[in-house]
Structures are given as C-alpha cells and as structure tokens.
Scaffold this motif. Structure first.
Motif, PDB file in Angstrom:
ATOM      1  N   GLY A   1     -64.802  32.300 -32.595  1.00 25.77           N
ATOM      2  CA  GLY A   1     -65.247  33.370 -32.075  1.00 25.77           C
ATOM      3  C   GLY A   1     -65.228  34.967 -32.958  1.00 25.77           C
ATOM      4  N   VAL A   2     -63.843  34.890 -33.679  1.00 23.98           N
ATOM      5  CA  VAL A   2     -63.648  36.169 -34.716  1.00 23.98           C
ATOM      6  C   VAL A   2     -63.741  35.521 -36.045  1.00 23.98           C
ATOM      7  N   GLY A   3     -64.248  34.404 -36.292  1.00 23.51           N
ATOM      8  CA  GLY A   3     -64.851  34.146 -37.449  1.00 23.51           C
ATOM      9  C   GLY A   3     -63.561  33.296 -38.304  1.00 23.51           C
ATOM     10  N   ASN A   4     -62.574  32.840 -37.765  1.00 21.75           N
ATOM     11  CA  ASN A   4     -61.549  32.303 -38.410  1.00 21.75           C
ATOM     12  C   ASN A   4     -61.409  31.005 -38.048  1.00 21.75           C
ATOM     13  N   THR A   5     -62.017  30.045 -38.891  1.00 19.15           N
ATOM     14  CA  THR A   5     -62.017  28.580 -38.566  1.00 19.15           C
ATOM     15  C   THR A   5     -60.683  27.752 -39.314  1.00 19.15           C
ATOM     16  N   ARG A   6     -60.110  28.608 -40.398  1.00 22.08           N
ATOM     17  CA  ARG A   6     -59.185  28.141 -41.111  1.00 22.08           C
ATOM     18  C   ARG A   6     -58.269  27.534 -40.364  1.00 22.08           C
ATOM     19  N   LEU A   7     -57.443  28.522 -39.809  1.00 24.72           N
ATOM     20  CA  LEU A   7     -56.212  28.413 -38.897  1.00 24.72           C
ATOM     21  C   LEU A   7     -56.125  27.143 -37.955  1.00 24.72           C
ATOM     22  N   ALA A   8     -57.388  27.177 -37.412  1.00 25.30           N
ATOM     23  CA  ALA A   8     -57.528  25.912 -36.318  1.00 25.30           C
ATOM     24  C   ALA A   8     -57.538  24.629 -37.046  1.00 25.30           C
ATOM     25  N   PHE A   9     -58.112  24.744 -38.049  1.00 22.77           N
ATOM     26  CA  PHE A   9     -58.176  23.554 -39.060  1.00 22.77           C
ATOM     27  C   PHE A   9     -56.902  22.830 -39.511  1.00 22.77           C
ATOM     28  N   MET A  10     -55.990  23.867 -39.843  1.00 23.35           N
ATOM     29  CA  MET A  10     -54.526  23.809 -40.589  1.00 23.35           C
ATOM     30  C   MET A  10     -53.698  23.150 -39.431  1.00 23.35           C
ATOM     31  N   VAL A  11     -53.869  23.878 -38.103  1.00 23.59           N
ATOM     32  CA  VAL A  11     -53.104  23.335 -37.005  1.00 23.59           C
ATOM     33  C   VAL A  11     -53.385  21.983 -36.701  1.00 23.59           C
ATOM     34  N   ALA A  12     -54.908  21.810 -36.658  1.00 19.40           N
ATOM     35  CA  ALA A  12     -55.402  20.474 -36.294  1.00 19.40           C
ATOM     36  C   ALA A  12     -54.790  19.238 -37.320  1.00 19.40           C
ATOM     37  N   LEU A  13     -54.751  19.753 -38.761  1.00 18.73           N
ATOM     38  CA  LEU A  13     -53.863  18.855 -39.419  1.00 18.73           C
ATOM     39  C   LEU A  13     -52.568  18.461 -39.086  1.00 18.73           C
ATOM     40  N   GLY A  14     -52.032  19.515 -38.821  1.00 19.83           N
ATOM     41  CA  GLY A  14     -50.405  19.207 -38.363  1.00 19.83           C
ATOM     42  C   GLY A  14     -50.478  18.468 -37.205  1.00 19.83           C
ATOM     43  N   MET A  15     -51.460  18.511 -36.203  1.00 22.28           N
ATOM     44  CA  MET A  15     -51.325  17.798 -34.865  1.00 22.28           C
ATOM     45  C   MET A  15     -51.856  16.467 -35.349  1.00 22.28           C
ATOM     46  N   ASN A  16     -52.693  16.109 -36.317  1.00 22.75           N
ATOM     47  CA  ASN A  16     -53.052  14.771 -36.727  1.00 22.75           C
ATOM     48  C   ASN A  16     -51.684  14.051 -37.380  1.00 22.75           C
ATOM     49  N   ALA A  17     -50.936  14.801 -38.116  1.00 21.28           N
ATOM     50  CA  ALA A  17     -49.786  14.217 -38.629  1.00 21.28           C
ATOM     51  C   ALA A  17     -48.710  13.943 -37.755  1.00 21.28           C
ATOM     52  N   LEU A  18     -48.484  14.561 -36.713  1.00 29.05           N
ATOM     53  CA  LEU A  18     -47.531  14.416 -35.604  1.00 29.05           C
ATOM     54  C   LEU A  18     -48.095  13.395 -34.693  1.00 29.05           C
ATOM     55  N   ASN A  19     -49.337  13.172 -34.482  1.00 23.25           N
ATOM     56  CA  ASN A  19     -49.901  12.093 -33.823  1.00 23.25           C
ATOM     57  C   ASN A  19     -49.710  10.708 -34.601  1.00 23.25           C
ATOM     58  N   PHE A  20     -49.854  10.724 -35.843  1.00 23.75           N
ATOM     59  CA  PHE A  20     -49.825   9.338 -36.385  1.00 23.75           C
ATOM     60  C   PHE A  20     -48.141   9.225 -36.382  1.00 23.75           C
ATOM     61  N   PHE A  21     -47.272  10.206 -36.550  1.00 22.49           N
ATOM     62  CA  PHE A  21     -45.712   9.728 -36.417  1.00 22.49           C
ATOM     63  C   PHE A  21     -45.552   9.434 -35.034  1.00 22.49           C
ATOM     64  N   PHE A  22     -45.779   9.919 -33.886  1.00 17.82           N
ATOM     65  CA  PHE A  22     -45.575   9.653 -32.776  1.00 17.82           C
ATOM     66  C   PHE A  22     -46.045   8.223 -32.206  1.00 17.82           C
ATOM     67  N   ASN A  23     -47.247   7.952 -32.556  1.00 17.21           N
ATOM     68  CA  ASN A  23     -47.876   6.724 -32.295  1.00 17.21           C
ATOM     69  C   ASN A  23     -46.911   5.674 -33.104  1.00 17.21           C
ATOM     70  N   TYR A  24     -46.905   5.889 -34.233  1.00 13.08           N
ATOM     71  CA  TYR A  24     -46.132   4.688 -35.084  1.00 13.08           C
ATOM     72  C   TYR A  24     -44.731   4.374 -34.349  1.00 13.08           C
ATOM     73  N   ALA A  25     -44.249   5.426 -33.864  1.00 11.80           N
ATOM     74  CA  ALA A  25     -42.754   5.162 -33.276  1.00 11.80           C
ATOM     75  C   ALA A  25     -43.029   4.488 -31.940  1.00 11.80           C
ATOM     76  N   LEU A  26     -43.943   5.034 -30.937  1.00 12.60           N
ATOM     77  CA  LEU A  26     -44.026   4.646 -29.709  1.00 12.60           C
ATOM     78  C   LEU A  26     -44.896   3.554 -29.415  1.00 12.60           C
ATOM     79  N   ILE A  27     -45.995   3.295 -29.988  1.00 14.02           N
ATOM     80  CA  ILE A  27     -47.007   2.104 -29.937  1.00 14.02           C
ATOM     81  C   ILE A  27     -46.259   0.985 -30.540  1.00 14.02           C
ATOM     82  N   LEU A  28     -45.857   1.043 -31.798  1.00 17.96           N
ATOM     83  CA  LEU A  28     -45.301  -0.167 -32.113  1.00 17.96           C
ATOM     84  C   LEU A  28     -43.883  -0.355 -32.327  1.00 17.96           C
TER      85      LEU A  28
END
Length: 236
Positions: free
Chosen positions: A136-163
């Motif tokens: 809404g304020v024209g800043n899409t970059r910050l959300a993207f960077m946070v999403a990248l970090g979330m993806n990395a954490l999701n991979f780590f947590f899933n690798y630990a907990l699923i397998l």
C-alpha cells in the motif's frame, strides 16, 4: 517473487512429507488440509484488500498518522479474526474433511497437518496483512526479504521436525505444519519490530492496544467483503 516464495513453502513441505512412511496417505491428507486453510482465508483476503486501499489512499494524501491508525486497527481485527478462525476451524475440521472426501486412511494425516496450522492461523494472517500494507505504501522489497528469511527457516524447521534431523524425533506430516507455523511466527516478530521502529517511511505500527474505530472498521468491511466473496466462490 513474494508470491513465488509462498509456493516454495508448500513445495518444501510436500517434498519432505513425500519422503515419510505412508507418504501417499500423508500427501493426500495434506491436500485436504491445505484446501480448508485456503477456504478459511477468504475473510482475511477481504480485510487485506480494504487495508491496502485505505493505506494507499492515506499515503497519497500524505497522511502518515492516518496510515498508522489504519494498520493498527487492521492488526487488531486480524488478531481477532485469527483466533476465531482457529477455534471454528478446529471445531469443524473433521466434518469438513469428510465433506471433501477424506477417509479413514487420510483423516489422521489431514488432521495432524491441519490442526497446528489452524492454531497458528494468526501468524499466517499477520504475515499476509503486513505484506499487503507494505504494498500500500509502495514498498514490496521488505516483504520479499522477510519472506526469503521465512522460507529459509521453514526449510530448517521442516528438515528437523519432519525427517528427524539435528537430534529431533521424526514427526512426519505434523512436523511440516509445526515447522511452517514457527517460521511464520518468526517472520511476524521481525516485521512487527521493523514497523514499530519506523523503518518504513509513511507506515508505522504501535504495539499498544487502541479502542476500536467503528467507522473505519465498517469502511474496511465495506470495501473488502466483495473481494472475500470472490475468493469464496473461487475456492468453492
């Protein structure tokens, strides 16, 4: 790119769950659970559409304080909506899964995946709201960077907990849901800290509760409900 990163979360969950015992039932149950998550998200989509419209309008008018009020009210509505959906979703989970066609082989995996995601609904919704507010304020970059970090954490947590790596016991499909919720919670904390510290010009977030702004809430609902209905039809 942000939308792509959301799909990567689903792909990672699917790929790792596919390497667990009885994966065919687990993946089918995961599909049922994902569909219900999307179905219950329609109200949040409506709130998001209204929030983006009003924040963009305030941004264009140079009304920084107005943007902060809109975001704060939307966050409070999101918290309430997340709690309601968690309770309603968990209460109706089993009959809804049966309606979709889950049987005795897939009901267990579907519930194991669905219930942690439902209890963590508020984190998913807040991530959606924060990303939309930044658009809404024209800043899409910050959300993207946070999403990248979330993806990395999701991979780590899933690798630990699923397998069952890094000393954890393998949890299978339940680990996929728990890992995703943990990653979403971390992303929410980071985003809330950044917004509360004013790192985004024109958009700030106060962490103190405020009285409900009735007229604003009504306007958000007025603008957002057609988008929610549109998503409801699409999911149906």
């Amino acid at each position: 790119a942000g939308m792509l990163s959301q799909n990567v979360v689903i792909l990672v969950d699917t790929a790792m769950v596919g390497r667990t015992p009885n994966s065919e039932f687990a993946l089918t149950g995961m599909g049922y659970g994902s569909q219900l998550i999307f179905l219950l998200m329609v109200a949040m989509i409506g709130l998001t559409v209204g929030t983006v419209a009003f924040i963009a309008r305030a941004k264009g008018a140079g009304q920084t304080e107005r943007s902060q009020i809109i975001l704060h009210q939307s966050v409070q509505m999101t918290l309430l909506l997340g709690v309601v959906m968690a309770i309603v979703g968990n209460t109706l989970a089993e009959p809804l899964l049966m309606l979709l066609g889950a049987d005795q082989n897939t009901m267990g995996p579907a519930l194991a995946y669905l219930r942690p995601l439902l209890w963590g609904t508020v984190f998913n919704y807040l991530n959606i709201l924060f990303a939309a507010s930044l658009r809404g304020v024209g800043n899409t970059r910050l959300a993207f960077m946070v999403a990248l970090g979330m993806n990395a954490l999701n991979f780590f947590f899933n690798y630990a907990l699923i397998l069952g790596n890094f000393g954890f016991e393998p949890m299978g499909i339940a680990g996929a849901a728990i890992g995703t919720v943990l990653a979403q919670a971390c992303a929410v904390i980071v985003m809330a800290m950044l917004l509360s510290r004013g790192v985004v010009p024109g958009l700030g977030l106060s962490l103190r509760p405020r009285a409900v702004d009735g007229p604003l809430v009504k306007e958000l609902i007025r603008v957002g409900w057609p988008a929610a209905a549109d998503m409801l039809v699409l999911n149906a």
